[in-house]
Design an enzyme around this catalytic site. Structure first.
Site, short mmCIF file in Angstrom:
data_model
loop_
_atom_site.label_atom_id
_atom_site.label_comp_id
_atom_site.label_asym_id
_atom_site.label_seq_id
_atom_site.Cartn_x
_atom_site.Cartn_y
_atom_site.Cartn_z
N SER A 15 0.50 -1.16 -0.02
CA SER A 15 0.00 0.19 0.46
C SER A 15 1.37 1.40 0.01
CB SER A 15 -0.84 0.18 0.80
OG SER A 15 -0.97 1.37 1.96
N HIS A 40 -1.50 -1.60 -3.93
CA HIS A 40 -3.06 -2.30 -3.32
C HIS A 40 -2.93 -0.43 -2.88
CE1 HIS A 40 -5.53 -2.51 -0.47
NE2 HIS A 40 -5.14 -1.33 0.30
N ASP A 42 -4.80 2.55 -2.35
CA ASP A 42 -6.15 3.34 -1.23
C ASP A 42 -6.75 4.56 -1.58
OD1 ASP A 42 -5.98 1.34 1.27
OD2 ASP A 42 -3.63 1.63 1.09
N MET A 44 -9.71 6.72 -0.27
CA MET A 44 -11.04 7.38 0.79
C MET A 44 -11.48 8.66 0.59
SD MET A 44 -7.78 6.95 4.22
CE MET A 44 -6.56 5.30 3.89
N HIS A 74 -8.71 -0.27 -3.35
CA HIS A 74 -8.94 -0.19 -1.99
C HIS A 74 -9.86 0.93 -2.16
CE1 HIS A 74 -9.28 -0.75 2.52
NE2 HIS A 74 -10.54 -0.96 2.00
N MET A 76 -12.46 3.23 0.00
CA MET A 76 -13.26 3.42 1.19
C MET A 76 -13.37 4.42 0.79
SD MET A 76 -9.35 3.04 3.33
CE MET A 76 -8.45 3.19 2.31
N MET A 145 -10.45 -6.26 6.86
CA MET A 145 -9.50 -5.30 7.64
C MET A 145 -8.58 -6.12 8.61
SD MET A 145 -9.59 -2.92 5.21
CE MET A 145 -8.35 -1.65 6.06
N ASP A 179 -5.15 -7.02 5.49
CA ASP A 179 -4.77 -5.26 4.94
C ASP A 179 -4.82 -4.20 6.36
OD1 ASP A 179 -4.35 -2.41 3.94
OD2 ASP A 179 -6.46 -2.16 2.92
C1 DX5 Z 1 -5.12 1.72 5.99
C2 DX5 Z 1 -5.08 1.02 4.48
C3 DX5 Z 1 -4.38 0.49 4.74
C4 DX5 Z 1 -3.02 0.61 4.82
C5 DX5 Z 1 -2.35 -0.83 5.32
O1 DX5 Z 1 -6.86 2.00 5.78
O2 DX5 Z 1 -6.82 0.31 3.97
O3 DX5 Z 1 -4.18 -0.45 3.23
O4 DX5 Z 1 -2.44 1.56 3.83
O5 DX5 Z 1 -0.53 0.17 5.60
P1 DX5 Z 1 0.29 -0.27 6.53
O6 DX5 Z 1 0.51 -1.68 6.60
O7 DX5 Z 1 0.68 0.22 7.64
O8 DX5 Z 1 -1.55 -0.89 8.40
ZN ZN Z 2 -6.05 -0.47 1.87
#
Ligand code: DX5
Ligand code: ZN
Length: 232
Positions: A15, A40, A42, A44, A74, A76, A145, A179
């Protein structure tokens, strides 16, 4: 005893949330050059989670720079169906939404597939795993998660492992991604529980030697597989 291990390939997908986002393409390339299997990414929206990252315009710019890399989005976001067309157009390969965000996950999955992407469905830590069951046959991946979504660098929640075990026992062939807080100290229990796709953010991105870290993660997974096969 360890849960039966998947017959699927195990993959490591960094990520880039905690990377230097001012040079996102270079950071993505650095992760791929270090031996990652996929990225991956992310997304948001500040509504589903209390943080903001980037959306499809950024993915569209990344795609030509990393033409053959698998983009696991991903999502969110509170309205996952809203972004399906744009993400497909931007070049996303897989679109993982959260079950908590829709009344009709089957329809969301259908839309994702109609747009030509693979579909993933994820749950937050407080969401019971059995809610995923009706949809597993129609998705390409489930995401468990192991932190509350929103931020990188949080502490791994080991109490999510029974969810992974449950899924692996009942669905031997499904891709199970974990994750949040996955790194050298925690990946073994994820693999032993039956996960086969491992998102690792800060552990890899902040490492002095991401190549070595990814290889070490891979070795731990391989050992866990071997162990579970011996125990069977
Ligand atoms: C959190 C994200 C993850 C996160 C993982 O909401 O979905 O993908 O960035 O990062 P680490 O491995 O640092 O927890
Ligand atoms: Zn993620």
């Amino acid at each position: 005893m360890a849960a039966p291990m998947c017959g699927r390939t195990c993959k490591i997908g960094p990520s880039i949330l905690n990377a230097d986002l001012s040079m996102l393409a270079a950071e993505c390339q650095r992760m791929m050059d270090s031996g990652s299997d996929y990225l991956h990414l992310d997304v948001m929206d500040g509504q589903f989670v209390p943080n903001l990252t980037f959306g499809h315009p950024v993915v569209k710019c990344l795609r030509p720079k990393l033409p053959s890399v698998f983009f696991d989005m991903h999502m969110m976001v509170a309205a996952p169906e809203q972004w399906v067309g744009d993400m497909a157009d931007a070049g996303a390969d897989q679109y993982t939404f959260h079950i908590e965000t829709t009344d009709d996950p089957a329809r969301t999955i259908r839309k994702i597939k109609e747009a030509g992407m693979k579909a993933g469905i994820g749950i937050k830590p407080k969401t019971p795993v059995h809610l995923l069951v009706p949809f597993i046959d129609s998705v390409d991946m489930v995401l468990i998660m192991t932190v509350e979504p929103g931020f990188g660098g949080q502490k791994f929640m080991a109490d999510m492992m029974p969810k992974v075990q449950f899924l692996r026992e009942h669905f031997p062939d499904i891709n199970i991604e974990v994750d949040g807080g996955v790194g050298l100290a925690t990946i073994q229990e994820c693999a032993e529980a039956g996960a086969n796709m491992f998102v690792s953010g800060s552990a890899v991105v902040n490492s002095d030697n991401p190549r070595e870290t990814i290889q070490a993660l891979r070795n731990i997974v391989a050992e866990a597989i071997q162990k579970s096969q011996l125990e069977r």
